[in-house]
Design an enzyme around this catalytic site. Structure first.
Site, PDB file in Angstrom:
ATOM      1  N   HIS A  62      40.000  37.310  47.089  1.00  0.00           N
ATOM      2  CA  HIS A  62      41.277  37.082  46.415  1.00  0.00           C
ATOM      3  C   HIS A  62      41.939  35.881  47.087  1.00  0.00           C
ATOM      4  CE1 HIS A  62      44.873  37.991  44.066  1.00  0.00           C
ATOM      5  NE2 HIS A  62      45.499  37.465  45.105  1.00  0.00           N
ATOM      6  N   CYS A  63      42.317  34.891  46.273  1.00  0.00           N
ATOM      7  CA  CYS A  63      42.858  33.663  46.836  1.00  0.00           C
ATOM      8  C   CYS A  63      44.336  33.521  46.473  1.00  0.00           C
ATOM      9  CB  CYS A  63      42.052  32.477  46.303  1.00  0.00           C
ATOM     10  SG  CYS A  63      42.674  30.904  46.891  1.00  0.00           S
ATOM     11  N   PRO A  64      45.251  33.618  47.464  1.00  0.00           N
ATOM     12  CA  PRO A  64      46.681  33.467  47.149  1.00  0.00           C
ATOM     13  C   PRO A  64      47.001  32.066  46.630  1.00  0.00           C
ATOM     14  CG  PRO A  64      46.320  33.839  49.510  1.00  0.00           C
ATOM     15  CD  PRO A  64      44.969  33.839  48.864  1.00  0.00           C
TER      16      PRO A  64
ATOM     17  N   ASN B 100      46.492  32.570  43.194  1.00  0.00           N
ATOM     18  CA  ASN B 100      47.080  33.841  42.753  1.00  0.00           C
ATOM     19  C   ASN B 100      46.114  34.621  41.858  1.00  0.00           C
ATOM     20  OD1 ASN B 100      49.153  35.727  42.617  1.00  0.00           O
ATOM     21  ND2 ASN B 100      49.977  34.864  40.724  1.00  0.00           N
ATOM     22  N   ASN B 101      44.843  34.576  42.217  1.00  0.00           N
ATOM     23  CA  ASN B 101      43.819  35.235  41.401  1.00  0.00           C
ATOM     24  C   ASN B 101      42.598  35.470  42.289  1.00  0.00           C
ATOM     25  OD1 ASN B 101      42.427  36.235  39.216  1.00  0.00           O
ATOM     26  ND2 ASN B 101      42.373  34.320  38.056  1.00  0.00           N
TER      27      ASN B 101
END
Ligand SMILES: [Zn+2]
Ligand SMILES: [Zn+2]
Length: 423
Positions: free
Chosen positions: A185-187, A190-191
């Site tokens: 999950h990559c902030p 945001n996905n």
């Protein structure tokens, strides 16, 4: 120079405080001024502020800060992407307003192409939902990859989504769904990065790195008249470095925040996306996702502990068939206890005495998956470091990852093409 030196002081102070907050609690630093400062910053100061808040507002600010902290760090939110896009847009506008009049047309031409790309790939990463597993996509996702019976086993249900987990998928608590071929999950976007948008994520890292390198080059090109070093000083001596420092200060003064400041920011940060890209290239070459790399690391540790065993799927299937039809004489071991008495689990550690390694081989309902390679390997971990009871002859202890097949590794180039295919 005044604005730049102020920025440098602020950056240095933030870096120092981040270092104190992160490393001050390490045992080696605990009884040093760094450790005292960390406790003052992270323990005593918040405690004092909370007490003050209780007296003045009845604790309302504390409650709201906790809510904000939860939102920022434990919920899906667009804050990081807003900061990232804001910083990128602000820097680009500031730089281009002052740089364009100084540049020839040949150097201006690539700019629109290079600047648009990070926005385009960010948008493609952010809006992608094709990797979310829901009842309508579930069957398709089950046919994406075979279960390797090493990291991923069949009949494993996600307790939140209430769906059988396809191979290589992972439930993301921030996105609230299981994600196909989940990388992480990559902030930043945001996905989740996973099947379908992994290629856009790689393109984002590359385009961002290239844009920064080109920006840094333009900054150098504009300031190069000021970067003339006196050749009479020789190279790499004291006089040489004094000269480098002198011309750097002159160039920074001449370029100001827009050209020199943004240029330095690009020089300082272009390695971040490219470094991350290099790491992902390594993962692709090795045929694993970030999620799988941690699973392989766990497996390596379990191998060092001597609790990992492998066996042939065909041999286990034959064994189970014989067991089912009661041909005890043809079975392995003593034939009277064909179960896994020690509760080995193909998906992790012993849980309740059942062994997923035995799953479904008796009922032969394997899903057909169009995957170019196959493997006859089943890998399990046991609690006590002994081979599954009653089947000792079937299992071999494994001490090294080199002895285990990675079913998802098609070879460097083919792994890359799989990622590029997306969908
Ligand atoms: Zn799920
Ligand atoms: Zn996610």
């Amino acid at each position: 120079m005044g604005v730049l030196s102020n920025i440098a002081i602020v950056v240095a102070a933030i870096s120092f405080l981040t270092f104190v907050a992160l490393f001050g609690q390490l045992p080696v630093l605990r009884k040093t001024p760094i450790g005292w400062l960390q406790r003052a910053l992270c323990l005593h100061a918040p405690r004092g502020l909370r007490a003050l808040d209780r007296v003045t507002t009845g604790g309302r600010i504390t409650i709201k800060s906790k809510r904000l902290g939860r939102y920022l760090f434990y919920e899906k939110n667009p804050i990081v992407i807003i900061i990232f896009l804001g910083l990128m847009t602000g820097s680009a506008i500031l730089f281009l307003c002052f740089a364009i009049p100084e540049l020839p047309a040949s150097l201006i031409l690539p700019i629109p192409f290079l600047v648009v790309q990070p926005y385009l790939f960010t948008w493609l990463c952010v809006r992608h939902r094709g990797h979310y597993i829901n009842p309508s996509t579930h069957t398709t996702r089950l046919h994406d990859y075979p279960y390797d019976d090493t990291l991923f086993v069949a009949n494993n249900t996600c307790s939140t989504c209430n769906l059988a987990k396809p191979a290589r998928s992972k439930h993301c608590s921030l996105c609230g769904v299981c994600v196909a071929m989940c990388d992480h999950h990559c902030p930043w976007i945001n996905n989740c990065v996973g099947r379908g948008n992994y290629r856009w994520f790689l393109a984002l890292l590359l385009s961002l790195g290239l844009m920064e390198i080109y920006g840094a080059y333009l900054s150098y090109w504009i300031l190069r008249p000021f970067l003339t070093i006196n050749p009479g000083n020789g190279y790499f001596g004291q006089a040489y470095w004094d000269d480098v420092l002198r011309v750097t200060v002159i160039a920074i003064n001449a370029g100001g925040l827009s050209i020199a400041g943004v240029g330095m920011l690009m020089v300082a940060t272009f390695t971040l996306p490219l470094g991350l890209l290099a790491y992902h290239c390594y993962l692709i070459w090795a045929g694993m996702t970030t999620n799988e790399s941690s699973k392989w690391a766990d497996l390596r540790e379990d191998m060092a502990d001597g609790v990992v065993f492998k066996c042939s799927r065909e041999a286990l299937r034959t064994h189970n068939r014989l067991r089912k039809y009661g041909d005890r004489n043809a079975g392995y071991g003593n034939g009277s206890n064909p179960g896994f008495a020690n509760g080995a689990s193909g998906s992790g550690y012993a849980n309740g005495g059942s062994n997923p390694a035995l799953h479904d081989w008796d009922v032969a309902d394997e899903l057909y998956v169009a995957w170019p390679i196959s493997s006859d390997q089943i890998v399990v971990r046991t609690m006590d470091g002994r081979a599954p009871t009653g089947q000792e002859a079937l299992w071999t202890q494994v001490w090294s990852l080199a002895d285990v097949v990675n079913l998802y590794d098609l070879g460097g180039w083919d792994n890359f093409m799989q990622i590029m295919k997306g969908g």
